[in-house]
Design a protein around this motif. Structure first.
Motif, PDB file in Angstrom:
ATOM      1  N   PRO A 441       7.296  56.185  72.011  1.00  0.00           N
ATOM      2  CA  PRO A 441       7.587  56.636  73.376  1.00  0.00           C
ATOM      3  C   PRO A 441       8.473  55.641  74.127  1.00  0.00           C
ATOM      4  CG  PRO A 441       5.225  56.708  72.913  1.00  0.00           C
ATOM      5  CD  PRO A 441       5.862  55.967  71.787  1.00  0.00           C
ATOM      6  N   ASP A 442       9.371  56.193  74.942  1.00  0.00           N
ATOM      7  CA  ASP A 442      10.268  55.353  75.723  1.00  0.00           C
ATOM      8  C   ASP A 442      10.562  56.056  77.043  1.00  0.00           C
ATOM      9  OD1 ASP A 442      12.406  52.911  75.251  1.00  0.00           O
ATOM     10  OD2 ASP A 442      13.205  54.468  76.560  1.00  0.00           O
ATOM     11  N   ASP A 443      10.380  55.345  78.159  1.00  0.00           N
ATOM     12  CA  ASP A 443      10.564  55.958  79.472  1.00  0.00           C
ATOM     13  C   ASP A 443      11.983  56.443  79.695  1.00  0.00           C
ATOM     14  OD1 ASP A 443       7.942  55.561  80.155  1.00  0.00           O
ATOM     15  OD2 ASP A 443       8.296  53.684  81.241  1.00  0.00           O
ATOM     16  N   ARG A 444      12.963  55.731  79.142  1.00  0.00           N
ATOM     17  CA  ARG A 444      14.360  56.103  79.366  1.00  0.00           C
ATOM     18  C   ARG A 444      14.858  57.118  78.350  1.00  0.00           C
ATOM     19  NH1 ARG A 444      19.625  52.040  80.067  1.00  0.00           N
ATOM     20  NH2 ARG A 444      21.139  53.711  80.469  1.00  0.00           N
ATOM     21  N   TRP A 445      14.568  56.904  77.071  1.00  0.00           N
ATOM     22  CA  TRP A 445      15.160  57.702  76.005  1.00  0.00           C
ATOM     23  C   TRP A 445      14.256  58.820  75.513  1.00  0.00           C
ATOM     24  CZ3 TRP A 445      20.040  56.623  76.031  1.00  0.00           C
ATOM     25  CH2 TRP A 445      20.473  55.319  76.334  1.00  0.00           C
ATOM     26  N   GLY A 446      13.048  58.917  76.029  1.00  0.00           N
ATOM     27  CA  GLY A 446      12.094  59.892  75.522  1.00  0.00           C
ATOM     28  C   GLY A 446      11.402  59.364  74.284  1.00  0.00           C
ATOM     29  N   GLU A 447      12.177  59.166  73.229  1.00  0.00           N
ATOM     30  CA  GLU A 447      11.715  58.484  72.026  1.00  0.00           C
ATOM     31  C   GLU A 447      12.711  57.385  71.688  1.00  0.00           C
ATOM     32  OE1 GLU A 447       9.962  62.613  70.103  1.00  0.00           O
ATOM     33  OE2 GLU A 447      10.963  61.199  68.775  1.00  0.00           O
ATOM     34  N   ARG A 448      12.192  56.281  71.194  1.00  0.00           N
ATOM     35  CA  ARG A 448      13.023  55.131  70.827  1.00  0.00           C
ATOM     36  C   ARG A 448      12.961  54.929  69.320  1.00  0.00           C
ATOM     37  NH1 ARG A 448      10.287  51.875  73.531  1.00  0.00           N
ATOM     38  NH2 ARG A 448       9.145  50.667  71.967  1.00  0.00           N
ATOM     39  N   VAL A 449      14.107  54.627  68.716  1.00  0.00           N
ATOM     40  CA  VAL A 449      14.146  54.341  67.288  1.00  0.00           C
ATOM     41  C   VAL A 449      13.531  52.965  67.058  1.00  0.00           C
ATOM     42  CG1 VAL A 449      15.603  54.081  65.257  1.00  0.00           C
ATOM     43  CG2 VAL A 449      16.222  55.754  67.018  1.00  0.00           C
ATOM     44  N   HIS A 450      12.458  52.931  66.282  1.00  0.00           N
ATOM     45  CA  HIS A 450      11.682  51.697  66.073  1.00  0.00           C
ATOM     46  C   HIS A 450      11.583  51.416  64.579  1.00  0.00           C
ATOM     47  CE1 HIS A 450       8.600  48.660  66.952  1.00  0.00           C
ATOM     48  NE2 HIS A 450       7.894  49.156  65.948  1.00  0.00           N
ATOM     49  N   SER A 482      14.091  48.715  68.836  1.00  0.00           N
ATOM     50  CA  SER A 482      12.961  47.779  68.775  1.00  0.00           C
ATOM     51  C   SER A 482      12.537  47.669  67.325  1.00  0.00           C
ATOM     52  CB  SER A 482      11.801  48.250  69.655  1.00  0.00           C
ATOM     53  OG  SER A 482      11.352  49.534  69.258  1.00  0.00           O
ATOM     54  N   SER A 483      11.773  46.621  67.013  1.00  0.00           N
ATOM     55  CA  SER A 483      11.333  46.435  65.631  1.00  0.00           C
ATOM     56  C   SER A 483      10.085  45.571  65.606  1.00  0.00           C
ATOM     57  CB  SER A 483      12.447  45.779  64.795  1.00  0.00           C
ATOM     58  OG  SER A 483      12.719  44.469  65.261  1.00  0.00           O
ATOM     59  N   GLU A 484       9.425  45.574  64.478  1.00  0.00           N
ATOM     60  CA  GLU A 484       8.283  44.687  64.251  1.00  0.00           C
ATOM     61  C   GLU A 484       8.273  44.298  62.777  1.00  0.00           C
ATOM     62  OE1 GLU A 484       4.317  46.754  64.080  1.00  0.00           O
ATOM     63  OE2 GLU A 484       5.496  48.428  64.896  1.00  0.00           O
ATOM     64  N   LEU A 485       7.768  43.104  62.499  1.00  0.00           N
ATOM     65  CA  LEU A 485       7.668  42.613  61.128  1.00  0.00           C
ATOM     66  C   LEU A 485       6.215  42.726  60.669  1.00  0.00           C
ATOM     67  CD1 LEU A 485       9.877  39.389  61.365  1.00  0.00           C
ATOM     68  CD2 LEU A 485      10.578  41.725  60.773  1.00  0.00           C
ATOM     69  N   VAL A 486       6.011  43.248  59.465  1.00  0.00           N
ATOM     70  CA  VAL A 486       4.669  43.414  58.905  1.00  0.00           C
ATOM     71  C   VAL A 486       4.655  42.888  57.474  1.00  0.00           C
ATOM     72  CG1 VAL A 486       4.149  45.423  60.367  1.00  0.00           C
ATOM     73  CG2 VAL A 486       5.156  45.764  58.096  1.00  0.00           C
ATOM     74  N   GLU A 501       0.277  56.824  60.395  1.00  0.00           N
ATOM     75  CA  GLU A 501      -0.536  55.646  60.692  1.00  0.00           C
ATOM     76  C   GLU A 501       0.258  54.634  61.516  1.00  0.00           C
ATOM     77  OE1 GLU A 501      -3.784  55.341  59.981  1.00  0.00           O
ATOM     78  OE2 GLU A 501      -3.600  57.422  59.307  1.00  0.00           O
ATOM     79  N   LEU A 502       1.552  54.503  61.211  1.00  0.00           N
ATOM     80  CA  LEU A 502       2.389  53.583  61.976  1.00  0.00           C
ATOM     81  C   LEU A 502       2.571  54.059  63.412  1.00  0.00           C
ATOM     82  CD1 LEU A 502       5.180  52.824  59.336  1.00  0.00           C
ATOM     83  CD2 LEU A 502       3.262  51.351  59.973  1.00  0.00           C
ATOM     84  N   ARG A 503       2.629  55.367  63.608  1.00  0.00           N
ATOM     85  CA  ARG A 503       2.864  55.911  64.951  1.00  0.00           C
ATOM     86  C   ARG A 503       1.626  55.870  65.827  1.00  0.00           C
ATOM     87  NH1 ARG A 503       5.948  60.166  62.195  1.00  0.00           N
ATOM     88  NH2 ARG A 503       4.214  61.597  62.508  1.00  0.00           N
ATOM     89  N   LYS A 504       0.449  55.867  65.212  1.00  0.00           N
ATOM     90  CA  LYS A 504      -0.787  55.976  65.987  1.00  0.00           C
ATOM     91  C   LYS A 504      -0.884  54.942  67.095  1.00  0.00           C
ATOM     92  CE  LYS A 504      -4.117  58.214  62.881  1.00  0.00           C
ATOM     93  NZ  LYS A 504      -5.320  58.003  62.035  1.00  0.00           N
ATOM     94  N   ALA A 505      -0.540  53.713  66.789  1.00  0.00           N
ATOM     95  CA  ALA A 505      -0.673  52.634  67.765  1.00  0.00           C
ATOM     96  C   ALA A 505       0.202  52.862  68.996  1.00  0.00           C
ATOM     97  CB  ALA A 505      -0.321  51.298  67.117  1.00  0.00           C
ATOM     98  N   HIS A 506       1.297  53.593  68.814  1.00  0.00           N
ATOM     99  CA  HIS A 506       2.249  53.787  69.907  1.00  0.00           C
ATOM    100  C   HIS A 506       1.985  55.059  70.702  1.00  0.00           C
ATOM    101  CE1 HIS A 506       4.836  50.507  68.410  1.00  0.00           C
ATOM    102  NE2 HIS A 506       4.527  50.955  67.208  1.00  0.00           N
ATOM    103  N   TRP A 507       1.341  56.057  70.053  1.00  0.00           N
ATOM    104  CA  TRP A 507       1.160  57.366  70.680  1.00  0.00           C
ATOM    105  C   TRP A 507      -0.299  57.655  71.027  1.00  0.00           C
ATOM    106  CZ3 TRP A 507       5.310  60.450  71.908  1.00  0.00           C
ATOM    107  CH2 TRP A 507       6.540  60.129  71.306  1.00  0.00           C
ATOM    108  N   VAL A 514       5.155  63.330  69.613  1.00  0.00           N
ATOM    109  CA  VAL A 514       6.584  63.570  69.879  1.00  0.00           C
ATOM    110  C   VAL A 514       6.772  63.774  71.374  1.00  0.00           C
ATOM    111  CG1 VAL A 514       7.175  64.634  67.669  1.00  0.00           C
ATOM    112  CG2 VAL A 514       6.348  66.072  69.527  1.00  0.00           C
ATOM    113  N   HIS A 515       8.022  63.568  71.822  1.00  0.00           N
ATOM    114  CA  HIS A 515       8.432  63.970  73.176  1.00  0.00           C
ATOM    115  C   HIS A 515       9.511  65.028  73.035  1.00  0.00           C
ATOM    116  CE1 HIS A 515       6.106  61.597  75.844  1.00  0.00           C
ATOM    117  NE2 HIS A 515       6.607  60.426  75.484  1.00  0.00           N
TER     118      HIS A 515
END
Length: 515
Positions: A441-450, A482-486, A501-507, A514-515
């Motif tokens: 989720p992203d306030d400006r873009w609706g969804e952000r490529v992460h 945006s990105s994260e290292l795992v 599973e990766l999306r759960k933490a964000h949504w 989805v938006h």
């Protein structure tokens, strides 16, 4: 039916009506029709024959409108290319679609020169800008001035109108083949939903016209006798100024544009009272944003369209009256008059109301198929229904709700981004051992490529490094914001990455993914 018939109708009914407006340049229907005839004649003189593909890379302009009409007038096929792509992506489409003629404007003259060198089948590049014609290109205005008007080929019906490229689940774009009938059926069917577009209005085009959504709105306006006011690029101040000074009645916006406009400090000082219709798409609008936009455009009616390029593009419409009911605003509306829409299970059996499944659509507006992609076509159109790849449900009143995506796609700022394209670029980076790309989720873009990245030992690539690397290979809007290292990615027993599973933490707090 054929696309150019509405220009003939306008010529008979209102030839002196302003047809296009670009800054101070205003052209009437009669002037535009003459230029379309002459451009079609020039295309034929350059060797365009029946069914040849003619591409354009450019910003919104009156010449883009002429291109959309002159190519079918000349019995050729449109291929409007995404001007936000990298040159490599443009070259892929030009080679695959076997483009012989390409039009470019001032902003893409350099790209045109590069493409002329790297695409062996490209025979000529036409410069349709206002500046000096670059060496090795043909001058658009000289071609029009020096060519005899051509008779309209009246290319139409089930014949191919255009090849419209979308992102690809395998990492390369796919060309969607649409006929004249499919595009016109979509436009007329959408107009039949009711109060969608003004009659004899002034329509502002700021959404890019290479997108089928932009072409769809232009066509509905043309059918209803609109004057087309064109802005080359979106800026919130530019749109607000144009809405006021050009007395605009109709406009297509995406929620990202709306947010930037209501946040602009000058928004409250503009007279926007003449705006009558605002069509939006790509995602449902947030309740808080909708309230602010409705207050800003107090006299406007709002409608949302849901669909995809493969559906030319509209499947469902959330009508203006529906926006008065808060419980409906998160829906995608009901099936448009030209479309059959249902929700099915994994065996393509229709499921009961309220049950999750895949949204599928059929009708005369469906694509003919994907260019040179028979396997993909068969998979998408199995059983005669277009499988959207969107997961959702239908309520007891026939309203559809999109809650997830079965296909690996992100919608960011109104653009479709297929994760595979981004992942393919990321995996070329020397620090990336494995990766998964998701939408968050992203306030400006609706969804952000992460990007979720497993780095090679001893490496810690940051977002800006990854974004810059990707932007050299794919369009900037596809590059991760945006990105994260795992240490590792969650993997199913089948070996597939568990992106849910990766999306759960964000949504987790959103109730859907989805938006």
């Amino acid at each position: 039916m054929y696309l150019t018939q509405y220009l003939h109708t306008a010529m008979r009914q209102d030839p002196e009506r302003p047809f296009t407006v670009l800054g101070q340049r205003v052209r009437t229907v009669a002037e535009s029709a003459d230029r379309v005839r002459r451009l079609a004649g020039a295309l034929r003189e350059l060797g365009a024959t029946t069914g040849d593909r003619v591409a354009m890379i450019g910003l919104n302009s009156d010449r883009y409108v002429e291109y959309l009409l002159a190519v079918p007038w000349a019995d050729a096929v449109l291929v409007p290319l995404n001007n936000r792509w990298s040159v490599a992506e443009m070259a892929f489409a030009i080679d695959e679609a076997e483009i012989r003629l390409l039009l470019v404007d001032d902003a893409f003259a350099e790209a045109g020169s590069q493409l002329r060198r790297r695409c062996p089948g490209l025979e000529a590049v036409v410069f349709c800008g206002d500046g000096e014609c670059p060496e090795g290109m043909l001058d658009y205005e000289r071609l029009i001035a020096g060519s005899e008007p051509a008779e309209d080929a009246q290319r139409g019906g089930g014949e191919l109108l255009g090849v419209f490229y979308t992102g690809g689940t395998t990492g390369t774009p796919k060309g969607v083949m649409l006929s004249h009938d499919s595009v016109l059926m979509n436009a007329i069917g959408s107009l039949a939903t009711g109060d969608l577009v003004s009659t004899s209005g002034r329509m502002l085009h700021v959404a890019p016209m290479f997108h089928l959504a932009g072409i769809f709105v232009w066509l509905t306006g043309t059918i209803r006798g609109a004057t087309h006011v064109l802005l080359p690029r979106f800026t919130p101040e530019g749109v607000l100024e144009a809405l006021e000074e050009e007395a605009i009645t109709d406009v297509l916006l995406v929620p990202t544009m709306m947010r930037m406009m209501v946040d602009h400090p000058d928004s409250g000082a503009r007279d926007l009272s003449r705006v009558r219709h605002i069509l939006y798409g790509t995602s449902p609008i947030a309740e808080s944003l909708l309230s602010r936009v409705r207050a800003l455009f107090a006299n406007a009616k709002f409608a949302q369209a849901y669909g995809m390029t493969e559906l030319a593009p509209v499947a469902t419409v959330l009508r203006p009256a529906d926006h008065d009911h808060p419980e409906l605003r998160r829906s995608a509306g009901r099936a448009a008059p030209h479309a059959e829409v249902r929700v099915v299970d994994e065996e393509d059996r229709e499921v009961p109301c309220g049950t999750m499944g895949e949204i599928v659509v059929r009708g005369d507006h469906m694509m003919l198929g994907y260019w040179k992609r028979e396997h993909d076509t068969a998979a998408a159109l199995r059983g005669g229904w277009m499988h959207t790849g969107d997961a959702g449900y239908m309520d007891e009143r026939g309203y559809f709700y999109v809650v997830d995506r079965l296909k690996d796609m992100i919608v960011s700022g109104g653009e479709n981004v297929y994760s595979a394209e981004v992942e393919n670029a990321l995996l070329k980076h020397s620090s990336v051992a494995a990766c998964a790309v998701i939408g968050v989720p992203d306030d400006r873009w609706g969804e952000r490529v992460h990007a979720v990245v497993v780095p090679h030992p001893g490496h810690e690539p940051g977002t800006e490094e990854l974004r810059a690397f990707c932007a050299e290979r794919i369009a900037a809007y596809k590059s991760p914001r945006s990105s994260e290292l795992v240490d590792e990615l969650p993997i199913a027993a089948t070996g597939k990455i568990l992106k849910r599973e990766l999306r759960k933490a964000h949504w987790a707090s959103d109730g859907r993914q989805v938006h």
